[in-house]
Design an enzyme around this catalytic site. Sequence first.
Site, PDB file in Angstrom:
ATOM      1  N   GLU A 148       0.921  -1.077  -0.039  1.00 31.96           N
ATOM      2  CA  GLU A 148       0.030  -0.121   0.134  1.00 31.96           C
ATOM      3  C   GLU A 148       0.883   1.403   0.050  1.00 31.96           C
ATOM      4  O   GLU A 148       0.520   2.281  -0.589  1.00 31.96           O
ATOM      5  CB  GLU A 148      -0.806   0.103   1.322  1.00 31.96           C
ATOM      6  CG  GLU A 148      -1.955  -1.066   1.073  1.00 31.96           C
ATOM      7  CD  GLU A 148      -2.870  -1.330   2.194  1.00 31.96           C
ATOM      8  OE1 GLU A 148      -4.293  -1.165   1.958  1.00 31.96           O
ATOM      9  OE2 GLU A 148      -2.272  -1.636   3.401  1.00 31.96           O
ATOM     10  N   GLU A 202      -3.468  -9.694   3.587  1.00 31.53           N
ATOM     11  CA  GLU A 202      -4.356  -9.366   5.015  1.00 31.53           C
ATOM     12  C   GLU A 202      -5.389 -10.345   5.085  1.00 31.53           C
ATOM     13  O   GLU A 202      -5.728 -10.756   6.185  1.00 31.53           O
ATOM     14  CB  GLU A 202      -4.931  -8.052   4.586  1.00 31.53           C
ATOM     15  CG  GLU A 202      -3.959  -6.811   4.969  1.00 31.53           C
ATOM     16  CD  GLU A 202      -3.334  -6.409   3.738  1.00 31.53           C
ATOM     17  OE1 GLU A 202      -2.538  -5.270   3.678  1.00 31.53           O
ATOM     18  OE2 GLU A 202      -3.061  -7.196   2.665  1.00 31.53           O
TER      19      GLU A 202
HETATM   20  N1  T1G Z   1       4.248  -7.646  11.825  1.00 30.86           N
HETATM   21  C1  T1G Z   1       5.197  -8.021  12.810  1.00 30.86           C
HETATM   22  N2  T1G Z   1       5.783  -9.112  12.951  1.00 30.86           N
HETATM   23  C2  T1G Z   1       6.266  -9.566  11.771  1.00 30.86           C
HETATM   24  C3  T1G Z   1       5.305  -9.016  10.604  1.00 30.86           C
HETATM   25  C4  T1G Z   1       4.658  -8.284  10.724  1.00 30.86           C
HETATM   26  N3  T1G Z   1       3.892  -7.879   9.514  1.00 30.86           N
HETATM   27  N4  T1G Z   1       5.980 -10.187   9.653  1.00 30.86           N
HETATM   28  C5  T1G Z   1       6.854 -10.975  10.025  1.00 30.86           C
HETATM   29  N5  T1G Z   1       6.930 -10.621  11.401  1.00 30.86           N
HETATM   30  C6  T1G Z   1       7.986 -11.298  12.440  1.00 30.86           C
HETATM   31  C7  T1G Z   1       7.535 -12.956  12.440  1.00 30.86           C
HETATM   32  O1  T1G Z   1       6.516 -13.097  13.495  1.00 30.86           O
HETATM   33  C8  T1G Z   1       8.923 -13.391  12.895  1.00 30.86           C
HETATM   34  O2  T1G Z   1       9.125 -13.233  14.133  1.00 30.86           O
HETATM   35  C9  T1G Z   1       9.816 -12.701  12.123  1.00 30.86           C
HETATM   36  O3  T1G Z   1       9.066 -11.302  11.685  1.00 30.86           O
HETATM   37  C10 T1G Z   1      10.041 -13.188  10.819  1.00 30.86           C
HETATM   38  O4  T1G Z   1       9.287 -13.559  10.115  1.00 30.86           O
HETATM   39  C11 T1G Z   1      -3.156  -1.914   6.757  1.00 30.86           C
HETATM   40  C12 T1G Z   1      -3.244  -4.060   8.327  1.00 30.86           C
HETATM   41  C13 T1G Z   1       7.633 -11.215   5.518  1.00 30.86           C
HETATM   42  C14 T1G Z   1       7.087 -13.610   4.204  1.00 30.86           C
HETATM   43  O5  T1G Z   1       0.586 -10.414   6.512  1.00 30.86           O
HETATM   44  O6  T1G Z   1       4.331 -13.332   5.477  1.00 30.86           O
HETATM   45  O7  T1G Z   1      -0.318  -4.650   6.580  1.00 30.86           O
HETATM   46  O8  T1G Z   1       9.251 -15.348  15.087  1.00 30.86           O
HETATM   47  O9  T1G Z   1       9.540 -16.195  10.247  1.00 30.86           O
HETATM   48  O10 T1G Z   1       9.776 -16.796   6.872  1.00 30.86           O
HETATM   49  O11 T1G Z   1      -3.253  -3.151   5.046  1.00 30.86           O
HETATM   50  O12 T1G Z   1       6.807 -13.063   7.714  1.00 30.86           O
HETATM   51  O13 T1G Z   1      11.209 -14.049  14.390  1.00 30.86           O
HETATM   52  O14 T1G Z   1       9.922 -13.283  16.594  1.00 30.86           O
HETATM   53  O15 T1G Z   1       7.595 -15.229   8.944  1.00 30.86           O
HETATM   54  O16 T1G Z   1      11.193 -14.911   6.140  1.00 30.86           O
HETATM   55  C15 T1G Z   1       0.330  -7.746   6.086  1.00 30.86           C
HETATM   56  C16 T1G Z   1       3.273 -11.295   7.134  1.00 30.86           C
HETATM   57  C17 T1G Z   1       0.263  -7.324   7.629  1.00 30.86           C
HETATM   58  C18 T1G Z   1       3.038 -10.484   6.033  1.00 30.86           C
HETATM   59  C19 T1G Z   1       8.691 -13.378   5.921  1.00 30.86           C
HETATM   60  N6  T1G Z   1       1.552  -8.482   6.203  1.00 30.86           N
HETATM   61  N7  T1G Z   1       4.833 -11.806   7.233  1.00 30.86           N
HETATM   62  O17 T1G Z   1       8.614 -14.844   5.907  1.00 30.86           O
HETATM   63  O18 T1G Z   1       9.984 -15.073   8.227  1.00 30.86           O
HETATM   64  S1  T1G Z   1      -1.618  -6.678   7.727  1.00 30.86           S
HETATM   65  C20 T1G Z   1       1.640  -9.795   6.296  1.00 30.86           C
HETATM   66  C21 T1G Z   1       5.015 -12.716   6.450  1.00 30.86           C
HETATM   67  C22 T1G Z   1      -1.165  -5.238   7.128  1.00 30.86           C
HETATM   68  C23 T1G Z   1      -2.535  -3.030   6.305  1.00 30.86           C
HETATM   69  C24 T1G Z   1      -2.599  -4.351   6.969  1.00 30.86           C
HETATM   70  C25 T1G Z   1       6.303 -13.247   6.516  1.00 30.86           C
HETATM   71  C26 T1G Z   1       7.351 -12.894   5.465  1.00 30.86           C
HETATM   72  P1  T1G Z   1       9.964 -13.946  15.092  1.00 30.86           P
HETATM   73  P2  T1G Z   1       9.297 -15.220   9.267  1.00 30.86           P
HETATM   74  P3  T1G Z   1       9.862 -15.350   6.702  1.00 30.86           P
END
Ligand code: T1G
Length: 679
Positions: free
Chosen positions: A104, A124
């Site tokens: 976004e 999301e």
């Molecule tokens: N927020 C907080 N922590 C996050 C995070 C996030 N968005 N994404 C990952 N982490 C932490 C995760 O818990 C882990 O922590 C570490 O980072 C490594 O992640 C307004 C509201 C990016 C593809 O849904 O899909 O945006 O365990 O083990 O396999 O529209 O993480 O080490 O303590 O998964 O390399 C939308 C979520 C949010 C993407 C990387 N975004 N993340 O994968 O590592 S909603 C997502 C992922 C939003 C807006 C809305 C994956 C990754 P720890 P990992 P990875």
Amino acid sequence: MSVITTRKDGDVLVVTSNNPPVNALGQAVRAGLAEAIQEASADDAIKAVVITCEGRTFFAGADITEFGKPPVGPSLPEVVDAIEASAKPVVAAIHGTALGGGLEVALACHYRIAVASAKLGLPEVKLGILPGAGGTQRLPRVVGVADALPMIVTGNPISASKAEGIGLVDKLVAEDDLAGSGVAFARSVADKGDHPVSSTRTDKIKDIPSDSDFFDEFRKAQMRRMKGFEAPEACIEAVKAAIDLPYAEGVKKERELFGKLVSGTQSKALRHVFFAERAAAKIDDIPKDTPLIPIKKVGILGAGTMGGGIAMNFLTAGYAVTIVERQQEALDRGVAIIRKNYERSAAKGRFTEAQVKGAMDLLTPTLDYNDLADCDLVIEAVFENMDVKKEVFRTLDGIVKQGAILASNTSYLNVDEMAAETKRPGSVLGLHFFSPANVMRLLEIVRAEKTEPAVLKTAMDLSKKIGKVAVVAGVCFGFIGNRMLSPRQRAAQAMLLQGAMPWDVDKALTDFGMPMGPFQMSDLAGLDLGWDKANSKSETIRDVLCERDRRGQKTGKGFYDYDENRRAIPSDEVAEVIKEFAAKSGLEQRSFSPDEIREALLFPMINEGAKILEEGMAQRASDIDTVWINGYGWPAYTGGPMFWADTIGLDKVVAGLKAQGAEVCKLLEDKAAKGETFN
Ligand code: T1G
Ligand code: NAD
């Protein structure tokens, strides 16, 4: 050190985020971005802006850990609007995964460049919400509805090259010096009078009218994936708003839908699932610096139902695999099934022909155990019989090189006993795959009493490399998943003697969101698993069904009759058999409501889950949720059995169990009494 830094590269302001591990758009990042845009607008020497990120990825979305907490400004919508409103063109320089709020932010930029390996998406919906910072309104305006809708409703990312193909990315650039490429691109557009503004674009948004059949066709195609989830339909509604409403009103609609979903139970459950899967990878008492054992060559013993699927995981990940069988015929059959499965997946576009050839070239079939001598890991998937397993471990111990890991794919048996058959119990553990092993994401890593930390850590690391979600389980009968399955199956069988029919019981669970009920599952696995034909004396309903050759899907009938499309049809013959047994049981016959059936089957599972926690057979309650969601199809939008129990209230579960006359686990009773939860 601020997470957002800026530096001038001539007349271009380079804004860099450095917020490990994934540049989540937490409060400090948002504030830093807003300040950077103000800095650029206030400095006449600045002609353009580049936004880029340090570390492994561009912004991977909003900071999910902030959800449910009091919001601290600036909000993400405010930041993205400020970026889009900048009089100086803003270029997003993307690497890794531009996801959710991260995409976004990029959509609000006037231009987007990306390295070829980047991925872009709006996941999301997988968290039970929808894009809440203009994504549902800007993306359709930039790429058109036909390409935007699947991205928003499925949440699956697309490649940078696909993104360039649909106009989401303006230019693909080299992997090195992304910021430099960003500056060069920004300089090349700086003097253009007009810059594309996503929210005001109209050239693509009218490609599909909101009342078109396109949406119904899309729903039909996504039916199975959307079933039970609230967010996908809200995503469709938001995209329709993008078509029918001016941007400002469309965004208001998006916020309204977002607000409802984010505070709902499903989103809380799906956020729990997100962090639960990541927590499962952590093994609490293993030092971070524990070394990994190098794994290059893998051995599989037994090329039956499981051996073949297990082999495919490693072949697909590029490991050399040696597979051993007792007889040539079984070996040939196993290898042929592996090849057929690859070809079937290739036909669906999941593999190229070259990838299938590459994988099959890594496979060495043999009847000679000695070919396993130089393997780094050997997994046995032979018959589920302890004597056979013990014999196998004795043999492997004598052949396979020291330092190699010896693993069992047993579903229930005691891994400590197998380890005791070797002189290297520290190198033995369970690796319990789920059928079909090349498809199911779950892997139970069974930690035996003497399993060494390096062996355990290596297994966990390997599970990621072969695309599995792994959970550590202790040695007990059936580990986590199957151990909790048993009381559910027993409760289901018991209900038949009180007047319920298999299809009533199954429907109560499929309506709850399970892929199938206990009796459909029995028919799939085969009613004759462990049935002794020679000594069968019609003592149980299963005996009678097997004696009548109703052994499940494999004989075209079991608890159900199956038509040519394998559709399950309730059977009058089975109903008769059940009524006879029920009458003989002397139990009161009655009808059951779906809720009563669910409580009767699911509460005993939760009770067993509590015992597993109490005994330390699972590290944490969320691991149990991860097992059931990834191994048994428990509906993720309820968070898994333990999270679901928290949602309905542990006191209600305890009361229900007591009403069933069950012995309640002390941990569960104590937590209920204190008003506590599992998670
Ligand atoms: N927020 C907080 N922590 C996050 C995070 C996030 N968005 N994404 C990952 N982490 C932490 C995760 O818990 C882990 O922590 C570490 O980072 C490594 O992640 C307004 C509201 C990016 C593809 O849904 O899909 O945006 O365990 O083990 O396999 O529209 O993480 O080490 O303590 O998964 O390399 C939308 C979520 C949010 C993407 C990387 N975004 N993340 O994968 O590592 S909603 C997502 C992922 C939003 C807006 C809305 C994956 C990754 P720890 P990992 P990875
Ligand atoms: P299967 O009967 O389909 O295959 C077992 C294979 O092992 C046969 O091909 C047999 O020839 C071979 N075999 C037996 N003894 C051998 C030996 N000494 N050396 C080499 N090969 C030998 O069984 P399966 O369903 O693949 O189950 C294998 C193991 O996986 C069992 O422990 C089972 O409990 C476990 N498991 C099964 C499932 C499932 O759904 N089928 C799921 C998870 C785990």
